[in-house]
Design a protein around this motif. Sequence first.
Motif, PDB file in Angstrom:
ATOM      1  N   THR A  98      -5.481  13.817   6.375  1.00 61.82           N
ATOM      2  CA  THR A  98      -6.201  13.328   5.200  1.00 61.82           C
ATOM      3  C   THR A  98      -5.214  13.092   4.059  1.00 61.82           C
ATOM      4  O   THR A  98      -4.143  13.711   4.015  1.00 61.82           O
ATOM      5  N   LEU A  99      -5.595  12.209   3.151  1.00 65.33           N
ATOM      6  CA  LEU A  99      -4.802  11.935   1.958  1.00 65.33           C
ATOM      7  C   LEU A  99      -5.743  11.776   0.761  1.00 65.33           C
ATOM      8  O   LEU A  99      -6.894  11.358   0.931  1.00 65.33           O
ATOM      9  N   PRO A 100      -5.261  12.063  -0.451  1.00 64.41           N
ATOM     10  CA  PRO A 100      -6.050  11.718  -1.633  1.00 64.41           C
ATOM     11  C   PRO A 100      -6.101  10.194  -1.771  1.00 64.41           C
ATOM     12  O   PRO A 100      -5.065   9.523  -1.745  1.00 64.41           O
ATOM     13  N   VAL A 101      -7.289   9.649  -1.896  1.00 69.60           N
ATOM     14  CA  VAL A 101      -7.477   8.198  -1.984  1.00 69.60           C
ATOM     15  C   VAL A 101      -8.409   7.890  -3.140  1.00 69.60           C
ATOM     16  O   VAL A 101      -9.384   8.608  -3.381  1.00 69.60           O
ATOM     17  N   SER A 102      -8.109   6.837  -3.852  1.00 71.07           N
ATOM     18  CA  SER A 102      -8.966   6.379  -4.945  1.00 71.07           C
ATOM     19  C   SER A 102      -9.894   5.301  -4.420  1.00 71.07           C
ATOM     20  O   SER A 102      -9.444   4.244  -3.968  1.00 71.07           O
ATOM     21  N   GLY A 103     -11.192   5.574  -4.440  1.00 70.07           N
ATOM     22  CA  GLY A 103     -12.178   4.614  -3.937  1.00 70.07           C
ATOM     23  C   GLY A 103     -12.650   3.692  -5.035  1.00 70.07           C
ATOM     24  O   GLY A 103     -13.559   4.037  -5.802  1.00 70.07           O
ATOM     25  N   LEU A 104     -12.048   2.520  -5.139  1.00 66.64           N
ATOM     26  CA  LEU A 104     -12.401   1.564  -6.188  1.00 66.64           C
ATOM     27  C   LEU A 104     -13.827   1.066  -5.982  1.00 66.64           C
ATOM     28  O   LEU A 104     -14.220   0.706  -4.865  1.00 66.64           O
ATOM     29  N   THR A 105     -14.606   1.033  -7.063  1.00 67.28           N
ATOM     30  CA  THR A 105     -16.014   0.683  -6.942  1.00 67.28           C
ATOM     31  C   THR A 105     -16.562   0.134  -8.247  1.00 67.28           C
ATOM     32  O   THR A 105     -15.919   0.221  -9.291  1.00 67.28           O
TER      33      THR A 105
END
Length: 446
Positions: A98-105
């Motif tokens: 797993t990785l920290p991910v920014s979910g653009l929305t």
Amino acid sequence: MTTASRRPLPAGYRFAPLTETDKRALLDVDTWAFPSEVDLDEQVKLPLPLTWSRTFGVVSEHQDADAVPLDGAVPTVSELAAMHSSYPFSQFPVPGGTLPVSGLTWVGVHPQHRRRGILSAMIDLHFEEARAADEPVSALFAAEAPIYGRFGYGQAAQDLRLTIPRGAALRDVAGADEHTVRIEKADRARHGELVDTLHRAAGADPGGHGTGINRPGWVTRETPELQESWWSDPAVFRRGRESERIVVVERDGEPRGYATFRRKLAWETTGPRGTVSTGEVVALDAAAARALWGVLTDLDLTSEIEPFMIPVDDAITHLLVNPRAAAGRVADNLWVRVLDVPVALAGRQYAGDVDVVLHVSDERVPDNAGHWRLRATAFGEATCERTSDPADVSLDVRELGSAFLGGVSLVSLATAGLVTEHRPGALTAASAAFGWPVAPVSSWVF
């Protein structure tokens, strides 16, 4: 970590953090950007999935020509012209981890303010915020597919849409008939923990084989706001369908799978014709999957089942005796943008041994550009470091994003002229290593 200079907003605009007091204004802009049949007054009553500390608006400031000047000064009017937000996915599944991910929305611009560079400035702000938060990857669902490629996002996953005839023949699976079934109205208090537990388990070990091979992209709803919004069931969005239901299959009293669904019934001259529209269909092993699909394909008064956003390698694709009758089609699912090449590439596993120098081009985040040596053992540790060694393979960050979750082959991208091999054999080895045994997908739209 340094960041490229951000593109400025045009004159007369400024960024502003948004709070819950801006909810109505945000929804108003959203309905301008994405027309909705639901009245704004109704939408304001509903929970929002957004994390307000990660939500930004673009405010237009202009003089009100229709106002009466006070002491010769024309008053200035401020109004929301655009907005975007992101979700903090701290444990976004990537191949082998797993990785920290920014979910653009929730990216939207009022049509009055389009074609002025506002979207570009918002994307640059998003990149800056994500990199400052040590989120090396951004991911999104694209409302319009042509938009995000120019910002370095690559299509990284697909999902499968089917229309399965009721009573479709399914292959037998040992142990399927040992499951019991519960069919109930979906309720967060009753089913929330069950759904969250099964969803996480299915993503960590698809098929229940105990191999440690996870499903990339199988992101969970980490925040309270996402949970509340996902479980809300407003009648205004049902479009003639019933309230949400859930099927739970259990073995020896242990939940082994679930599916959310809604039915819509039409009475025709020949009799009832109903459609079962599923949400998530999640099972921990083959027997649970067979039991679950057996229920969904045989509900009374229905004629077809329409699963939404299932993996392209879902068990149902193999269980159907006649897969042609399901009229399958694929749709783009996740789009991925690598924001920090060494952290992202070292943060996943690879399906083969690899030692390759990648030349990455990236006009928007110059820190990513250059030569990177990727070393990894199959399903083991990986390292990625900047190097002055000559490149074995060249590609743009967009293609790197496409390949990142293991669902798009580097060789297939090369056949389209999007990846270039410089050392014979390097592309094949890298392509095999970047692949993954399980197809990436997100089971819900964020």
